[in-house]
Design an enzyme around this catalytic site. Sequence first.
Site, short mmCIF file in Angstrom:
data_model
loop_
_atom_site.label_atom_id
_atom_site.label_comp_id
_atom_site.label_asym_id
_atom_site.label_seq_id
_atom_site.Cartn_x
_atom_site.Cartn_y
_atom_site.Cartn_z
N LYS A 1 0.80 -1.23 0.00
CA LYS A 1 0.00 0.00 0.00
C LYS A 1 0.83 1.28 0.00
CE LYS A 1 -2.14 -1.82 3.57
NZ LYS A 1 -3.02 -2.24 4.66
N ASP B 1 -5.56 -6.62 10.24
CA ASP B 1 -6.89 -5.97 10.33
C ASP B 1 -8.04 -6.92 10.00
OD1 ASP B 1 -6.04 -5.96 7.69
OD2 ASP B 1 -6.66 -3.91 7.25
#
Length: 496
Positions: free
Chosen positions: A197, A232
């Site tokens: 990311k 997550d």
Amino acid sequence: MFVTATAMLPAVGSLCISRTPRGGPRFTMAVRSNVNVSVAPILTKLQKECAAPLPVLRNVADAMTADMRAGLVVDGGGELKMILSYVDALPTGNERGLFYALDLGGTNFRVLRVQLGGQEERVQATEFEQVSIPQELMRGTSEELFDFIATGLAKFSEKEAGKFHLPRGRQREIGFTFSFPVKQTSIDSGILIKWTKGFSVSGTPGKDVVACLNEAMERQGLDMRVSALVNDTVGTLAGARYWDEDVMVAVILGTGTNACYVEQMDAIPKLQGNKSPSGRTIINTEWGAFSKGLPLTEFDRDMDAASINPGEQIYEKTISGMYLGEIVRRVLLKMAEEGALFGNSVPEKLSMPFVLRTPHICAMQQDYSEDLQAVGSTLYDVAGVESSLKARKVVIEVCDTIVKRGGRLAGAGIVSILQKIDEDSNGAIFGKRTVVAMDGGLYENYTQYRRYVHEAVTELLGTEISKNVVIEHTKDGSGIGAALLASANSKFDHDY
Ligand code: BGC
């Protein structure tokens, strides 16, 4: 059918797109010589190459299921890492006490505290703060990044008061959500495999990220302990399972993408017979690394080649929020250069990588006005482009093509996991209510994307079976989930 718990919002994230009055062009344009060309061939080719009809989806889903199996046999057996989370016990509702959660995974990091009150009172109070991570820290050194996080955590913990109560003599414990591929070595330690990311922080890959955080907390004089390190997706699954026992899978469709699910330990050959009392564990698939059978274009290949991690995270680069806007920008640039999309000139700003972001294309696709005024202002504000109505319509077609492919492929990913669980349990999954906990701004805010995800799942499973599959949006569940896992792995005696 599908249940989504959120209201539909107009744009991803908090980005606000202003509508400037038309003035003279603010940006330089490169002038083209030949204006009598058309964008039609580029659009037609794009739509053809991005198409993800049912057979393509089925192929992707089956290939991903096979890859999951390969990754469960041996580390590195498939593209999906199938990481052991060491979360072998799911939240029960009995958790009590004050716990912290720290969430690092994208452009923001969040700190949260939660007071848990057991079966009857459940979540008694929560408080959180969110800080955006400066760009330079995303490419700086490990120490700088972790010092920044520890400082934020220290400031937040100083404000603890009111409903939050820590028994005397007890250290504050944290569930650390770290949303990058980590090879877990225990529930509270793990080695960073690589950044994703857009992060490229030096000195962290190959290191234990909990040790990095502990060292930074020491430098801050902060006496807290990480009792659970979780991805997550794993935090989301734990948070959702706290309320609903039918949750089997958690998916993130946001800046990045990933999924985890509840697996039977005897279906994981690489465990070599090691078992926990529950006989189950959560597997973090890291599906973003998948690449087989995806319908890709020259724009994807060029974007990948120019990225900081070429050849990696191809599925993520095709379906997640960090990249959709950039793919669209690349298509529009080619259309401007070779098809005179914006007339006789090529707006210079359109050549800037990542100038067009997913929140922009989301906002443009929510423009239902006749003259596509919001599309016009977005193009003008973002890329300095003056556009005709015809050009705006083409822009929308391009956005839709890229977003449709992304949403449908994400749907295929979800089905790949469900069918893996179902095959192993002799049909036990598809015969009953099964919940997929979903989080991420892309899914939450991009109406069309969300619809494409649902459509693909329904097409693949058929109407009857998909009635049992509930995709439930669990906003920010991962924070509470991480705190719940910190409680389950507390070094102190449990209050229950
Ligand atoms: C990371 C995953 C994470 C996902 C969603 C990906 O880039 O590799 O670990 O779960 O983003 O945040």
